[in-house]
Design a protein around this motif. Structure first.
Motif, PDB file in Angstrom:
ATOM      1  N   LEU A 276      29.819 -27.702  40.949  1.00 46.38           N
ATOM      2  CA  LEU A 276      28.974 -27.781  40.092  1.00 46.38           C
ATOM      3  C   LEU A 276      29.345 -26.894  38.740  1.00 46.38           C
ATOM      4  O   LEU A 276      29.196 -25.755  38.904  1.00 46.38           O
ATOM      5  N   LEU A 277      29.407 -27.446  37.853  1.00 48.18           N
ATOM      6  CA  LEU A 277      30.140 -26.928  36.731  1.00 48.18           C
ATOM      7  C   LEU A 277      29.298 -26.723  35.193  1.00 48.18           C
ATOM      8  O   LEU A 277      28.922 -27.737  35.025  1.00 48.18           O
ATOM      9  N   PRO A 278      29.271 -25.574  34.746  1.00 46.64           N
ATOM     10  CA  PRO A 278      28.528 -25.392  33.478  1.00 46.64           C
ATOM     11  C   PRO A 278      28.920 -26.088  32.149  1.00 46.64           C
ATOM     12  O   PRO A 278      30.208 -26.381  32.254  1.00 46.64           O
ATOM     13  N   VAL A 279      28.263 -26.627  31.441  1.00 45.68           N
ATOM     14  CA  VAL A 279      28.543 -27.497  30.242  1.00 45.68           C
ATOM     15  C   VAL A 279      28.142 -26.658  29.090  1.00 45.68           C
ATOM     16  O   VAL A 279      26.879 -26.220  29.053  1.00 45.68           O
ATOM     17  N   ASN A 280      29.104 -26.438  28.194  1.00 46.91           N
ATOM     18  CA  ASN A 280      28.678 -25.965  26.680  1.00 46.91           C
ATOM     19  C   ASN A 280      28.680 -26.910  25.640  1.00 46.91           C
ATOM     20  O   ASN A 280      29.389 -27.993  25.733  1.00 46.91           O
ATOM     21  N   ASN A 281      28.319 -26.676  24.414  1.00 46.96           N
ATOM     22  CA  ASN A 281      28.503 -27.542  23.179  1.00 46.96           C
ATOM     23  C   ASN A 281      29.691 -26.870  22.784  1.00 46.96           C
ATOM     24  O   ASN A 281      30.081 -25.781  22.550  1.00 46.96           O
ATOM     25  N   LYS A 282      30.833 -28.080  22.598  1.00 46.40           N
ATOM     26  CA  LYS A 282      32.128 -27.623  22.323  1.00 46.40           C
ATOM     27  C   LYS A 282      32.353 -27.148  20.824  1.00 46.40           C
ATOM     28  O   LYS A 282      32.900 -26.112  20.679  1.00 46.40           O
ATOM     29  N   ASP A 283      31.306 -27.332  19.832  1.00 43.92           N
ATOM     30  CA  ASP A 283      31.589 -26.769  18.541  1.00 43.92           C
ATOM     31  C   ASP A 283      31.016 -25.487  18.585  1.00 43.92           C
ATOM     32  O   ASP A 283      31.768 -24.617  18.055  1.00 43.92           O
ATOM     33  N   THR A 284      30.056 -25.124  19.041  1.00 44.87           N
ATOM     34  CA  THR A 284      29.238 -23.896  18.710  1.00 44.87           C
ATOM     35  C   THR A 284      29.266 -23.106  19.850  1.00 44.87           C
ATOM     36  O   THR A 284      29.137 -21.689  19.704  1.00 44.87           O
ATOM     37  N   GLY A 285      29.702 -23.505  21.077  1.00 43.65           N
ATOM     38  CA  GLY A 285      29.873 -22.628  22.448  1.00 43.65           C
ATOM     39  C   GLY A 285      28.625 -22.501  22.791  1.00 43.65           C
ATOM     40  O   GLY A 285      28.620 -21.501  24.008  1.00 43.65           O
ATOM     41  N   ALA A 286      27.595 -23.005  22.397  1.00 40.58           N
ATOM     42  CA  ALA A 286      26.275 -22.701  23.123  1.00 40.58           C
ATOM     43  C   ALA A 286      26.241 -23.269  24.470  1.00 40.58           C
ATOM     44  O   ALA A 286      26.763 -24.470  24.727  1.00 40.58           O
ATOM     45  N   LYS A 287      25.520 -22.683  25.475  1.00 46.23           N
ATOM     46  CA  LYS A 287      25.277 -23.074  26.793  1.00 46.23           C
ATOM     47  C   LYS A 287      24.012 -24.352  26.569  1.00 46.23           C
ATOM     48  O   LYS A 287      23.067 -23.836  26.331  1.00 46.23           O
ATOM     49  N   SER A 333      32.217 -29.293  26.300  1.00 48.81           N
ATOM     50  CA  SER A 333      33.281 -28.743  27.177  1.00 48.81           C
ATOM     51  C   SER A 333      32.673 -28.114  28.585  1.00 48.81           C
ATOM     52  O   SER A 333      31.519 -27.657  28.676  1.00 48.81           O
ATOM     53  N   VAL A 334      33.302 -28.430  29.561  1.00 43.86           N
ATOM     54  CA  VAL A 334      33.014 -27.853  30.888  1.00 43.86           C
ATOM     55  C   VAL A 334      33.728 -26.946  31.537  1.00 43.86           C
ATOM     56  O   VAL A 334      35.098 -27.065  31.388  1.00 43.86           O
ATOM     57  N   LEU A 335      33.356 -26.044  32.188  1.00 40.91           N
ATOM     58  CA  LEU A 335      33.759 -24.784  32.503  1.00 40.91           C
ATOM     59  C   LEU A 335      34.490 -25.080  34.017  1.00 40.91           C
ATOM     60  O   LEU A 335      33.979 -25.763  34.905  1.00 40.91           O
ATOM     61  N   ASN A 336      35.891 -25.061  34.189  1.00 45.16           N
ATOM     62  CA  ASN A 336      36.588 -25.182  35.387  1.00 45.16           C
ATOM     63  C   ASN A 336      36.238 -23.575  36.128  1.00 45.16           C
ATOM     64  O   ASN A 336      36.836 -22.788  35.899  1.00 45.16           O
ATOM     65  N   GLY A 337      35.301 -23.723  37.193  1.00 43.77           N
ATOM     66  CA  GLY A 337      34.906 -22.569  37.912  1.00 43.77           C
ATOM     67  C   GLY A 337      35.873 -21.926  38.365  1.00 43.77           C
ATOM     68  O   GLY A 337      35.743 -20.684  39.013  1.00 43.77           O
ATOM     69  N   VAL A 338      37.073 -22.491  38.934  1.00 44.05           N
ATOM     70  CA  VAL A 338      38.015 -21.912  39.718  1.00 44.05           C
ATOM     71  C   VAL A 338      39.117 -21.343  38.905  1.00 44.05           C
ATOM     72  O   VAL A 338      39.493 -20.021  39.177  1.00 44.05           O
ATOM     73  N   THR A 339      39.536 -21.793  37.681  1.00 44.23           N
ATOM     74  CA  THR A 339      40.373 -21.441  37.057  1.00 44.23           C
ATOM     75  C   THR A 339      40.155 -20.912  35.580  1.00 44.23           C
ATOM     76  O   THR A 339      40.659 -19.950  35.105  1.00 44.23           O
ATOM     77  N   GLY A 340      38.715 -20.884  35.277  1.00 43.46           N
ATOM     78  CA  GLY A 340      38.113 -20.429  34.092  1.00 43.46           C
ATOM     79  C   GLY A 340      38.337 -20.969  32.953  1.00 43.46           C
ATOM     80  O   GLY A 340      38.033 -20.600  31.917  1.00 43.46           O
ATOM     81  N   GLN A 341      39.112 -22.027  32.924  1.00 38.33           N
ATOM     82  CA  GLN A 341      39.170 -22.747  31.654  1.00 38.33           C
ATOM     83  C   GLN A 341      38.421 -23.872  31.289  1.00 38.33           C
ATOM     84  O   GLN A 341      37.678 -24.435  32.428  1.00 38.33           O
TER      85      GLN A 341
END
Length: 876
Positions: A276-287, A333-341
């Motif tokens: 279950l991976l968090p999602v952010n706005n790619k341009d603003t970085g807003a969660k 953009s979606v956070l890879n919770g294992v690599t942090g990317q």
């Protein structure tokens, strides 16, 4: 106290059920027709039998005060029928399910068990809210009126419920613990609030679960086309338990049968890992208040993933670009919770890489097959490749709250939010901006209805203020644990006490097959959860099931227009027509007002009586099969009851003469065999096979066997008396009023005795059965002393040497090898060898079908040949 002391010495304890009452009819009587006096018998016996039932329960309570452990020593049976929604009127489906559960409850009571047979009300939900709105009344007032009406109706059915255990999901003392359960799930991080795509009913203005939408995408209740919307919803992370629940079905499969298959399909294949991976706005970085659900087969793949590929049907895809043949990149953009990317997300056309494996319309990007996407969008990894094993990945993901557990390919979170008033209030306090939430404290439960949206003080939220959640819980949440509350309905201190939990698990659960997937899954999930946190001691809440088929009504349809007709619109006897001359077709369909085919069970009970209605429901078909109500008449049932009464009457008359012949040894032997055969068969049908219609057929056979004897010989025989008592006692579970009358008649010429279910003799024959991959391959009668109490190895050797020798030889010759052998038995009923074949189950099934067809054909020829030779010899 005497009973309690007997119990402490280790003997079976049975409350007295010997109540001497005078009979309603005159015994003996010439050509007595008991079927014509059913209503008279019920008027005479109804209150007396209720008195007997209450006294027996009182005896049990006295016994339990001195000997509480007797509930948990194996001598209990928890018989549960799915609780009804209080619509205000009973229907034939209710009558059928409660009659089935009542038969089982009566059977186990007569066998000396402490029986739990409760009833309650699934009283929250949209129907009551809509009905109350239409009538301008409060939903609670409407619901309580319906409960009162249905409770009164149920008392007329003859079903013996434990009314002192009655519960209702809309009672604050019930939903207090529903809210407690929600808070416990939240405490264990199994509940979250997230923006998710839901099915929205534009008419009822509420979220619909997937199972509440038909194949055409319409709401099962309003009929409106469901819309897709994104709303903040409370959801339960059931996929975390998916594999455990799926694996648990293996042990239940033999008795659950098709229900295990239905639930297995609902859960889905469990061979992927969920993140279950968090999602952010790619341009603003807003969660963004969303998570992406990624499921992959090879868990280490996540450590190499730097972009994701979505299908156009994924909820994150841009709806406005649906049907575009070119891939496009999403502004998230979606956070890879294992690599942090942070990973880029690309939506691909439907025909892109058709052979690539997607789960829930998303997969990790693969540099080997997605080189076009990488070059088109300039996708690249910002981290060096990490070499991780499975444990590394799972530890990192679990620590960060990103999942990493093995689960189903398809099962999604359980969305429990409902946008309606008449439901259990969700016990959460939201921040004013809705971005944060905390649960209501346990000591402040229950959170009562009508407080949604109210501002409250809350030091745990920023600003010290919060707003109570206005959404209510899905009614499936209420019914996911109600079976526990029946055991301790008045407990104000805990959801259920440890002592009361000795009543678990439910030994027999009776209800509609339509609940095999969804309700049963949620109930099992909650049971597993409560077991994991130490509240309960058993994982599986239900041991055995009787999934009940529907009761269909005779339906009249105009052939040309397909219009449903009312009975008064039809004329004719053989060839039916409408009053206007149109042809009419008669079919059997599920009862409903719109089809004019509903049958009011209270009208049937008033016309035919309780016993005949029960017998008709049970005799029409096996519980799992649907019933066509009105497709058969009562002649056969009435004839059987009259014949049984006639046997009893002649027995009483012969005994009263005072001059009887001496009993003959061979007659005693024959009657003993008759007794054991029918007692074993009826008991087997009720306890193991759940074939009530077959049990009734065996009882009719029992009556016919006794009718063939001379009344004087039957009356002179002790075995004859035992047979007749056994027959009447076994009739009691089906037709209690008739049985009570016959028993009272018999007691005028026999010694008074406690009514106990008849037991098979120690030297009787039982069924020795062979099952291969769930298919019955032989059922032979064997002296129980030859097979009971043996090890699996001993039983298998006997099968190979004697009863199942030929089948097992042929099985080996066909190249079908055995992987494992287990045995199951019920003393006095059956010994069953269960064989599982080696290899792939699908391939084995085909091979076994071919083998079994060949074997059956050769067996039939052999039987015909033996019969033909026998006939030739006899002709000489």
């Amino acid at each position: 106290m005497r009973r309690a002391s007997r119990a402490l010495r280790g003997h079976a304890v049975v409350p007295s059920t010997s109540f001497r009452f005078s009979s309603a009819l005159q015994w003996p009587s010439e050509n007595i027709r008991i079927s014509e006096n059913i209503k008279l018998l019920e008027e005479f016996w109804a209150e007396r039998l209720q008195e007997q039932f209450k006294q027996a329960k009182s005896d049990y309570m006295l016994m339990l005060i001195s000997y509480l452990s007797s509930v948990g020593n194996g001598k209990k049976r928890y018989i549960l029928s799915m609780f009804p929604y209080p619509s205000g009127r009973l229907h034939m489906g209710h009558m059928r399910v409660y009659t089935i559960s009542d038969v089982s409850a009566r059977y186990y009571r007569l066998n000396g068990f402490k029986v739990i047979h409760p009833i309650g009300w699934d009283s929250f939900g949209l129907p009551a809210e809509n009905a109350a709105r239409e009538r301008g009344v409060d939903p609670r007032e409407w619901t309580l009126q319906n409960i009162s009406a249905m409770r009164e109706q149920l008392t007329k059915t003859g079903v013996l419920f434990d009314w002192e255990r009655e519960i209702s999901t809309c009672d604050p003392q019930f939903y207090r613990w529903t809210q407690w359960l929600f808070c416990k799930l939240h405490e264990k991080k199994l509940i979250r609030r997230s923006l998710s795509e839901v099915n929205w009913d534009p008419v009822d203005q509420t979220v619909l679960a997937a199972e509440q939408i038909d194949n055409e995408g319409r709401s099962w209740r309003s009929g409106a086309k469901a819309e897709k919307r994104k709303l903040r919803q409370w959801m339960v992370e059931t996929p975390r338990y998916a594999k455990a629940l799926h694996d648990g079905l293996k042990d239940l499969a033999p008795q659950w049968k098709e229900v295990a298959d239905i639930q297995s399909n609902w859960i889905g294949r469990c061979d992927v890992f969920r993140f279950l991976l968090p999602v952010n706005n790619k341009d603003t970085g807003a969660k963004l208040d969303e998570q992406l659900d990624l499921r992959i087969k090879e868990i280490r793949q996540i450590s190499q993933t730097f972009f994701l590929v979505l299908r156009q049907s994924h909820p994150f895809a841009d709806v406005s670009k649906k049907g575009i043949d070119e891939p496009y990149q999403l502004p998230i953009s979606v956070l890879n919770g294992v690599t942090g990317q942070w990973m880029d997300v690309v939506v691909a056309p439907d025909d892109y890489q058709k052979n690539a494996e997607f789960h829930l319309d998303v997969r990790p990007g693969d540099p080997k097959i997605d080189d076009v996407l990488i070059s088109t969008f300039g996708l690249k990894s910002s981290r060096k490749d990490l070499s991780m094993n499975k444990n590394d990945v799972q530890e990192i993901a679990s620590f960060g709250g990103y999942g990493g557990y093995e689960t189903s390919r398809t099962l999604q979170d359980w969305v429990v939010s409902r946008q309606r008033g008449w439901g259990t209030p969700i016990p959460m306090i939201l921040s004013r901006d809705g971005t944060a939430a905390v649960p209501v404290k346990y000591e402040d439960l229950p959170l009562l209805q009508g407080n949604g949206g109210v501002e409250v003080d809350c030091s745990r939220l920023a600003g010290g203020k919060g707003v109570l959640e206005s959404d209510t819980l899905d009614t499936f949440f209420d019914s996911s644990w109600y079976y526990l509350r029946y055991l301790d309905p008045k407990n104000n201190h805990e959801i259920v006490s440890k002592n009361a939990l000795s009543g678990m698990p439910v030994d027999l659960y009776v209800g509609g097959i339509e609940h095999a997937a969804v309700h049963m899954f949620f109930a099992r999930f909650i049971s597993y959860f409560l077991n994991n946190i130490g509240v309960t001691e058993v994982k599986e809440p239900f041991v055995d099931l009787i999934p009940q088929g529907i009761v269909r009504g005779k339906t009249f349809v105009e052939k040309n227009s397909r219009r449903y007709l009312k009975p008064e619109e039809i004329v004719g006897d053989d060839k039916l027509k409408t009053t206007s001359g149109e042809d009419v077709e008669v079919v059997f369909e599920k009862m409903s007002k719109s089809k004019n085919n509903g049958i009011d069970p209270l009208v049937v009970l008033e016309r035919d009586g309780v016993d005949l209605t029960r017998l008709q429901l049970l005799d029409a078909a096996a519980p799992r099969a649907p019933i066509n109500w009105g497709d058969s008449d009562l002649k056969g049932i009435k004839k059987w009851l009259d014949r049984t009464a006639n046997v009893v009457s002649k027995f009483v008359a012969a005994r009263k003469t005072g001059s009887l012949p001496k009993s003959v040894e061979n007659v005693e032997k024959e009657l003993k065999e008759t007794y054991n055969f029918f007692v074993r068969n009826v008991s087997m049908c009720l306890e193991v096979l759940h074939l009530h219609n077959t049990a009734l057929a065996r009882l009719q056979g029992f009556t016919n066997s006794l009718r063939k004897m001379k009344s004087e010989d039957l009356a002179a025989s002790q075995e004859g008396e035992r047979c007749l008592k056994a027959l009447i006692i076994m009739i009691e579970v089906f037709a209690p009023h008739v049985s009570a009358e016959l028993w009272s008649a018999l007691e005028t010429v026999t010694s008074s005795a406690e009514k106990r279910w008849p037991q098979v003799d120690e030297d009787a024959k039982i069924d020795f059965m062979l099952m291969v991959d769930g298919v019955s391959c032989g059922r032979l009668a064997v002296d129980r002393r030859e097979v009971e109490g043996r090890t699996v190895e001993e039983t298998l050797r006997r099968a190979q040497r004697v009863e199942h020798k030929l089948v097992l030889q042929k099985l080996a010759e066909a190249g079908l090898k055995t992987q494992s052998v287990t045995q199951s038995e019920r003393l006095g009923f059956h010994m069953t060898l269960n064989m599982k074949l080696q290899g792939d189950s699908g391939v084995n099934a085909k091979k076994f079908r071919r083998f079994w067809m060949r074997y059956k054909l050769s067996d039939e020829k052999e039987v015909k040949g033996v019969k033909k030779n026998k006939e030739k010899k006899e002709s000489y």
